[in-house]
Design an enzyme around this catalytic site. Structure first.
Site, PDB file in Angstrom:
ATOM      1  N   ASP A 246      58.692  61.672  29.439  1.00 26.79           N
ATOM      2  CA  ASP A 246      59.496  62.726  30.037  1.00 26.79           C
ATOM      3  C   ASP A 246      58.807  64.044  29.696  1.00 26.79           C
ATOM      4  OD1 ASP A 246      61.505  64.184  31.283  1.00 26.79           O
ATOM      5  OD2 ASP A 246      63.112  62.986  30.410  1.00 26.79           O
ATOM      6  N   TRP A 247      59.222  65.098  30.357  1.00 32.90           N
ATOM      7  CA  TRP A 247      58.520  66.372  30.214  1.00 32.90           C
ATOM      8  C   TRP A 247      58.710  66.923  28.800  1.00 32.90           C
ATOM      9  CZ3 TRP A 247      57.399  63.986  34.158  1.00 32.90           C
ATOM     10  CH2 TRP A 247      56.659  64.492  35.217  1.00 32.90           C
TER      11      TRP A 247
END
Length: 842
Positions: A246-247
């Site tokens: 995920d970011w």
């Protein structure tokens, strides 16, 4: 065409988790081997970290193009507006896997029109509690239902040459403290509740990518958790695709490199040449490990056709009419009619002269929750628009907002600098450190408690965003203090409300008359939270403090005070009083439910007050609830004759609601969750937040999530899983169970429309072991169907079962096990309404 496809077709479902692992194509493997041999170490490592926030750098020298990723699971947010589809919880409420496939297919077309390779969805985290801010993205509380929706969605999406990125792996069932919380979940619970949707995505749908979550799982961050990324995904399930972070969810180079992470997004902060080269030189990371990561990215590119054609397909329209119809169909089929006393619905146009549409979600209507799922559609239909269009010339459609927005309530809060109440304003102080230490760097008088502004990711993606609107970039840690006085006109209950943005690293606290009344300094739990104050008449000192760390933009904070009874616009109540019927639209929106924070079980401040006031003057009131899950209804449900759970219905929600209210469409949505009477009734209530003094979220309810837990605890929910009303009635009969050999069975039964209108039935098949050797739920969903029938028509449905339909995960043998003995076969209109019973002996 869409109506024929979805209303005529019956969906028969088979749980196939035991399906084969992903297989390798020899031709693709040979091609990838050739590309790898031509790549330098630097090229391989460069491939492992994102660029430009949403892209993978590619390897142009060997023919791998730059690869583009895009949010959201409900639209394609990349350089333009896009079709906005209904949220995941809405799609789950359709109980229609074919419709999930059509939504995926149209998303794939939207992605190809924009040159997008990876769609960052679907999200399949199980609905453990109504408090999770991202429940609206997911497919509900049952792993079987979530699996079927995920498989359909991924099949449709990947049929267009776009990779799915199923998320968030793993046990990411809350948003608060998501970077640091540790989900502590036992093996059986993981296998039976939280892993099945991922397993089906890998084994059945052959998902191209999986996104690791922010949180820790049993002591290790997901992005460096080899137990799940390597042992489970690769070795046990045979996953051959890409594991993506995920970011900004990567925390350690060595851990991520050896823990199974293939691609770090949005940048290679840890997976880069400078960080990896010393580890390669020392032997802590091997060249074979780097090769495997690059191989997986190349393999997926070859499998999806990205090496052989441009991803942008000029033949696909940016403005997708077929997608618009799919969005409308999902909104139609997902809305759930919860209450319809005296058959108030559908409305009879011939008996109505005036309809009042009232409430904060009437116009504009919240189309989706907040965060990375945000999409800006080309156009959308509000509830007000949809109702007015369907009521047409039959009479008058009247409108009132009913309540001030949070922003208006903040601006209307009258603070003064001193207790005498003479000088309006509140003193603001800014500190260039996170702990309010030393002298402030800025002191000024403000009219209200507000700083920053909502971060609109949708507008950022379309180029319509003004960075100055959110207060600029926070370059270093900071803290703020507001000091002033609020004068209560009369003694009594007041609402102190605080709204924050989805920043992960911010907190606040509030003092009233030097007494701490709200402490969210370490951890803000909800985007919008209300704190009850019992104030005497007269002035009260108010101090509000906040802090934050550097981030994209200044974290938003707004706060205000409203006396109970003062929320409602009297004109709205008068409008309701003089109308023949009222549609009252309440619930959450992207600033009160979304990513990065959780939400409250109670409706936002003032809304319950509005419901009670309106239902007191007009008994023909239908309450429409926009939310990603259940809300507290017990205090007002008795006064409303009709209730519709609309979820987040996307750009076409207004049209769908109008069609349902006026009887053009039969409400066929069914609850993919249980809605509790009280927050305390939820099986996870005592374990949802971190154990005090630790970062551990202990899933002590185990496998007893949702309806499984309510039945175990002998607690009756307000509305059970699978529940939903129709405008017609159905009868079930002639149950038969046919053994096919090898632990395979067919369960058949008749469904008859016994009413006077066409409608859709959603029969659900549950199985319960009579004499289990380990604690098991009373029953579990193992099949369902959706069929539309004309009045008087009968259909015979068949639902297949296999070994996994009867099995539990045996931790001793580390395998699935189904005991010999009797199993109840239960056909229900919901988990609480069983209409047919049979048995199977194994």
């Amino acid at each position: 065409m869409m109506k024929r496809l979805f209303l005529i077709t019956t969906t028969l479902l088979l749980l196939a988790f035991a399906g084969r692992a992903q297989t390798l194509d020899p031709a693709i493997e040979a091609r990838v081997d050739g590309l790898l041999k031509r790549m330098t170490l630097e090229e391989k490592i460069t491939l492992l970290g994102g660029v430009n926030f949403f892209q993978v750098p590619g390897a142009p020298r060997v023919g791998l193009p730059v690869l583009t990723t895009a949010d959201s699971p409900f639209g394609v947010r990349f350089n333009s507006r896009s079709t906005l589809y209904a949220g995941g919880i809405n799609l789950a409420a359709t109980f229609n896997e074919r419709l999930a496939r059509e939504i995926g297919l149209q998303l794939g077309r939207d992605a190809r029109a924009r040159g997008v390779h990876f769609n960052l969805g679907p999200g399949v985290n199980i609905y453990r509690s109504p408090l999770n801010g991202r429940n609206f993205e997911y497919f509900g509380e049952d792993p079987f239902l979530a699996s079927r929706m995920a498989v359909g969605y991924i099949d449709g999406l990947q049929s267009q040459g776009v990779s799915a990125t199923i998320k968030h792996f793993l046990a990411n069932n809350s948003e608060f403290d998501r970077h640091d919380s540790d989900s502590v979940v036992d093996e059986r619970t993981l296998r039976e509740i939280y892993l099945p949707a991922f397993e089906a995505a890998v084994k059945e749908a052959k998902t191209g990518a999986i996104m690791d979550s922010y949180n820790l799982v049993n002591g290790a961050h997901a992005t460096q958790n080899g137990r799940f990324n390597i042992d489970l995904l690769r070795n046990e399930w045979g996953f051959t695709g890409v594991v993506m972070s995920d970011w900004d969810s990567t925390y350690d180079t060595l851990g991520a490199a050896n823990g199974g992470l293939d691609l770090e997004m949005p940048f290679g902060k840890f997976l880069n040449l400078r960080a990896l080269k010393p580890l390669l030189d020392s032997g802590k990371v091997t060249a074979a490990t780097i090769d495997e990561k690059a191989r997986r990215i190349l393999r997926l590119a070859a499998r999806m056709g990205w090496l052989d054609r441009p991803q942008k397909d000029a033949a696909q329209p940016l403005y997708n009419q077929a997608g618009r119809e799919a969005s409308r169909q999902a909104a139609r089929e997902g809305m759930v009619l919860l209450k319809n006393d005296g058959n108030l619905l559908p409305f009879d146009r011939t008996k109505l002269r005036k309809i009042a549409v009232i409430g904060p979600n009437a116009y504009p209507t919240a189309k989706l929750g907040g965060g990375s799922a945000t999409i800006v559609p080309f156009d959308s239909v509000s509830f007000l628009d949809g109702i007015a269009a369907k009521f047409g010339g039959s009479g008058s459609t009247l409108y009132a907002e009913g309540l001030p927005t949070v922003a208006k309530a903040v601006a209307a809060t009258a603070f003064t600098l001193a207790a005498d109440g003479k000088t309006p304003g509140i003193r603001f102080e800014r500190f260039d450190n996170p702990n309010l230490e030393g002298a402030p760097s800025l002191t000024k008088t403000e009219r209200a408690v507000r700083i920053g502004a909502p971060l609109d990711l949708g507008a950022m993606a379309t180029g319509e965003f003004d960075p100055g609107s959110v207060g600029g970039f926070a370059t270093k840690p900071f803290s703020n203090r507001w000091t002033g006085y609020y004068t209560a006109k009369t003694a009594g209950q007041h609402d102190l409300f605080v709204q924050v943005s989805w920043s992960d690293e911010a907190g606040y606290r509030v003092f009233v008359d030097d007494r701490l009344v709200a402490d969210r300094w370490r951890q803000t739990r909800a985007m919008l939270e209300n704190f009850a104050l019992d104030l005497t008449a007269g002035p009260h000192k108010i101090v509000i403090e906040s802090h934050g760390l550097p981030g994209f933009f200044e974290p938003m904070l707004r706060a205000g005070i409203v006396a109970r009874g003062a929320w409602i616009d009297p004109a709205a109540v008068e409008l309701a009083k003089n109308a023949d019927a009222v549609v009252l639209a309440v619930g959450f929106d992207s600033l009160s439910e979304g990513e990065g924070k959780d939400r409250t079980f109670a409706l936002p401040p003032g809304q319950e007050e509005l419901i009670r006031a309106v239902t007191a003057v007009n008994k023909n009131t239908v309450v429409v609830v926009t939310a990603g899950g259940g809300v507290e209804m017990d205090g007002w449900l008795g006064g409303a004759r009709g209730v519709v759970q609309s979820w987040y219905a996307g750009q076409e929600g207004g049209t769908a609601l109008g069609e349902i209210l006026f009887g053009e469409v039969d409400p066929s949505g069914r609850l993919p969750i249980s809605i509790e009477r009280r927050a305390e009734d939820n099986p996870s209530f005592n374990y949802y937040y971190e154990t005090p003094g630790t970062n551990r979220i202990e899933y002590k309810e185990g496998i007893f999530v949702g309806y499984r837990g309510y039945e175990k605890n002998n607690v009756r929910p307000l509305f059970p899983f699978g529940y939903g009303l129709s405008y017609t009635t159905f009868k079930y009969g002639n149950l038969a169970v046919k053994p096919l050999g090898g632990d395979k069975y067919e369960v058949s039964f008749d469904v008859t429309n016994t009413g006077t209108r066409a409608g859709a039935a959603v029969p659900q098949l549950y199985i319960g072991e009579r004499n289990p050797t380990v604690p098991r739920p009373v029953k579990e969903l193992k099949g369902f169907s959706k069929i539309s029938l004309a009045p008087g028509r009968t259909a015979r449905l068949t639902i297949p079962l296999d070994f996994r339909s009867f099995a539990f995960y045996d931790t001793a043998s580390k395998s699935w096990k189904a005991n010999p003995g009797k199993y109840d076969i239960l056909i229900g209109a919901s988990s609480a309404d069983i209409v047919l019973k049979g048995e199977i002996g194994r």
